[in-house]
Design a protein around this motif. Sequence first.
Motif, PDB file in Angstrom:
ATOM      1  N   UNK A 169     -12.982  70.495 -38.324  1.00 23.58           N
ATOM      2  CA  UNK A 169     -12.201  70.110 -37.154  1.00 23.58           C
ATOM      3  C   UNK A 169     -11.892  71.283 -36.225  1.00 23.58           C
ATOM      4  N   UNK A 170     -12.253  72.482 -36.641  1.00 23.87           N
ATOM      5  CA  UNK A 170     -12.054  73.636 -35.752  1.00 23.87           C
ATOM      6  C   UNK A 170     -12.882  73.500 -34.474  1.00 23.87           C
ATOM      7  N   UNK A 171     -13.835  72.565 -34.465  1.00 19.49           N
ATOM      8  CA  UNK A 171     -14.640  72.346 -33.259  1.00 19.49           C
ATOM      9  C   UNK A 171     -13.745  71.941 -32.084  1.00 19.49           C
ATOM     10  N   UNK A 172     -12.595  71.314 -32.381  1.00 15.87           N
ATOM     11  CA  UNK A 172     -11.685  70.892 -31.314  1.00 15.87           C
ATOM     12  C   UNK A 172     -10.878  72.061 -30.756  1.00 15.87           C
ATOM     13  N   UNK A 173     -10.900  73.199 -31.450  1.00 11.98           N
ATOM     14  CA  UNK A 173     -10.115  74.360 -31.036  1.00 11.98           C
ATOM     15  C   UNK A 173     -10.942  75.400 -30.301  1.00 11.98           C
ATOM     16  N   UNK A 174     -12.227  75.135 -30.135  1.00 15.37           N
ATOM     17  CA  UNK A 174     -13.118  76.118 -29.520  1.00 15.37           C
ATOM     18  C   UNK A 174     -12.837  76.301 -28.036  1.00 15.37           C
ATOM     19  N   UNK A 175     -13.124  77.496 -27.561  1.00 18.32           N
ATOM     20  CA  UNK A 175     -13.009  77.792 -26.135  1.00 18.32           C
ATOM     21  C   UNK A 175     -14.213  78.645 -25.724  1.00 18.32           C
ATOM     22  N   UNK A 176     -15.012  78.206 -24.757  1.00 22.52           N
ATOM     23  CA  UNK A 176     -14.878  76.956 -24.016  1.00 22.52           C
ATOM     24  C   UNK A 176     -15.124  75.732 -24.907  1.00 22.52           C
ATOM     25  N   UNK A 177     -14.474  74.643 -24.560  1.00 25.89           N
ATOM     26  CA  UNK A 177     -14.540  73.437 -25.375  1.00 25.89           C
ATOM     27  C   UNK A 177     -15.886  72.739 -25.200  1.00 25.89           C
ATOM     28  N   UNK A 178     -16.490  72.278 -26.280  1.00 27.22           N
ATOM     29  CA  UNK A 178     -17.734  71.514 -26.169  1.00 27.22           C
ATOM     30  C   UNK A 178     -17.443  70.101 -25.677  1.00 27.22           C
ATOM     31  N   UNK A 179     -18.460  69.437 -25.157  1.00 29.31           N
ATOM     32  CA  UNK A 179     -18.328  68.044 -24.743  1.00 29.31           C
ATOM     33  C   UNK A 179     -18.596  67.168 -25.964  1.00 29.31           C
ATOM     34  N   UNK A 180     -17.624  66.340 -26.325  1.00 30.64           N
ATOM     35  CA  UNK A 180     -17.711  65.526 -27.534  1.00 30.64           C
ATOM     36  C   UNK A 180     -17.675  64.051 -27.181  1.00 30.64           C
ATOM     37  N   UNK A 181     -18.569  63.285 -27.791  1.00 31.85           N
ATOM     38  CA  UNK A 181     -18.637  61.847 -27.542  1.00 31.85           C
ATOM     39  C   UNK A 181     -18.764  61.120 -28.875  1.00 31.85           C
ATOM     40  N   UNK A 182     -17.922  60.101 -29.066  1.00 29.85           N
ATOM     41  CA  UNK A 182     -17.944  59.326 -30.302  1.00 29.85           C
ATOM     42  C   UNK A 182     -17.940  57.837 -29.964  1.00 29.85           C
ATOM     43  N   UNK A 183     -18.754  57.084 -30.687  1.00 27.08           N
ATOM     44  CA  UNK A 183     -18.713  55.627 -30.601  1.00 27.08           C
ATOM     45  C   UNK A 183     -18.517  55.106 -32.024  1.00 27.08           C
ATOM     46  N   UNK A 184     -17.446  54.337 -32.229  1.00 26.94           N
ATOM     47  CA  UNK A 184     -17.124  53.779 -33.539  1.00 26.94           C
ATOM     48  C   UNK A 184     -17.173  52.257 -33.477  1.00 26.94           C
ATOM     49  N   UNK A 185     -17.592  51.637 -34.560  1.00 27.70           N
ATOM     50  CA  UNK A 185     -17.594  50.187 -34.620  1.00 27.70           C
ATOM     51  C   UNK A 185     -16.168  49.649 -34.749  1.00 27.70           C
ATOM     52  N   UNK A 186     -15.896  48.517 -34.129  1.00 27.96           N
ATOM     53  CA  UNK A 186     -14.572  47.906 -34.191  1.00 27.96           C
ATOM     54  C   UNK A 186     -14.158  47.642 -35.632  1.00 27.96           C
ATOM     55  N   UNK A 187     -15.084  47.178 -36.450  1.00 25.42           N
ATOM     56  CA  UNK A 187     -14.750  46.881 -37.846  1.00 25.42           C
ATOM     57  C   UNK A 187     -14.268  48.109 -38.596  1.00 25.42           C
ATOM     58  N   UNK A 188     -14.841  49.263 -38.263  1.00 25.71           N
ATOM     59  CA  UNK A 188     -14.438  50.512 -38.907  1.00 25.71           C
ATOM     60  C   UNK A 188     -13.014  50.888 -38.517  1.00 25.71           C
ATOM     61  N   UNK A 189     -12.686  50.692 -37.243  1.00 26.53           N
ATOM     62  CA  UNK A 189     -11.352  51.039 -36.759  1.00 26.53           C
ATOM     63  C   UNK A 189     -10.308  50.072 -37.305  1.00 26.53           C
ATOM     64  N   UNK A 190     -10.715  48.843 -37.556  1.00 30.51           N
ATOM     65  CA  UNK A 190      -9.786  47.846 -38.077  1.00 30.51           C
ATOM     66  C   UNK A 190      -9.537  47.982 -39.578  1.00 30.51           C
TER      67      UNK A 190
ATOM     68  N   UNK B  29     -14.121  58.868 -26.386  1.00 31.12           N
ATOM     69  CA  UNK B  29     -14.061  58.041 -27.593  1.00 31.12           C
ATOM     70  C   UNK B  29     -14.204  56.577 -27.188  1.00 31.12           C
ATOM     71  N   UNK B  30     -15.181  55.885 -27.783  1.00 26.93           N
ATOM     72  CA  UNK B  30     -15.418  54.484 -27.441  1.00 26.93           C
ATOM     73  C   UNK B  30     -15.511  53.636 -28.704  1.00 26.93           C
ATOM     74  N   UNK B  31     -15.184  52.369 -28.553  1.00 22.40           N
ATOM     75  CA  UNK B  31     -15.253  51.407 -29.650  1.00 22.40           C
ATOM     76  C   UNK B  31     -16.296  50.355 -29.308  1.00 22.40           C
ATOM     77  N   UNK B  32     -17.193  50.085 -30.247  1.00 23.58           N
ATOM     78  CA  UNK B  32     -18.187  49.026 -30.079  1.00 23.58           C
ATOM     79  C   UNK B  32     -17.580  47.708 -30.542  1.00 23.58           C
TER      80      UNK B  32
END
Length: 282
Positions: A157-178, A205-208
Amino acid sequence: MAVEADESGWEVDPDDEWGVAVITTVGRQLKLRREAAGMRAGDFGVAVGYGEDLVYKVEGGKRIPRQEYLDRADEVLDAGGLISAAWEDVKKVRYPKKVRELGKLEAKAVEIAVYQCNSINGLLQTPDHARAVIGAAQPPYSPDDVDRMVAARIARRTVFERSPAPALSFVLEEGVVRRPIGSTIVWREQLERLLEVGRLHNVVLQVMPMDCDTHSGTDGTIELLKFEDGSAVGRSDGAFGGRPTSDPKHLRILELRYGTIRAQALSPRESLAFIEQLLGET
């Protein structure tokens, strides 16, 4: 007397050349210092609070020493902090080789894109959620193995602390989030973590939604990492044998699939609103 001589999870992977080299060097130094102090392995084991068998395994480079083992050895051998300092090297090989390699790639990437269909991506997991997921494996891992894997996952999770920050994209299934993995508290904390990350300026961050009857990610996970020099690496469960690839043709296919998935998913704003709704229902 500590009883960890036969615990799993702290053995040295013989295929991990760097790990073997580090642990062998640390073990040799421990043995030389012990012998220079005129202590037998058994007596040293009693002094540090571990069994003689474990002492031989550590000194022979067959076992990864815990931090407390090194700290206690430093005190017993009056090493002035030199043995304790070895933990800085040991902890780098404490995690499995595959996780370290993935962590290195993520640490260098300027763009990371992930579609995950069967679980919340490891970069997004809370420690307790990760523990619940890993602990559900069959056959079950030992408690020590679970600790090791959770620590390795959270270290990424140190990837979120980097500078300059990287561009991060996540798509999760609705069933997983539920799916309320772990207790209600664990699930709420995980949803809160998704909201926290999803609001970062460099994260999308997106939900399918489940009412999307089919899409190009039904074969499984898709991962794409791009680097500053223009190179890239990608992987998909349902393509190219599931192995990482840097072939431009393969990468174009993965980019097309990921782009299609993002277009079919809820927008970032809709996705955060959906997660907020779930959180309110718990």
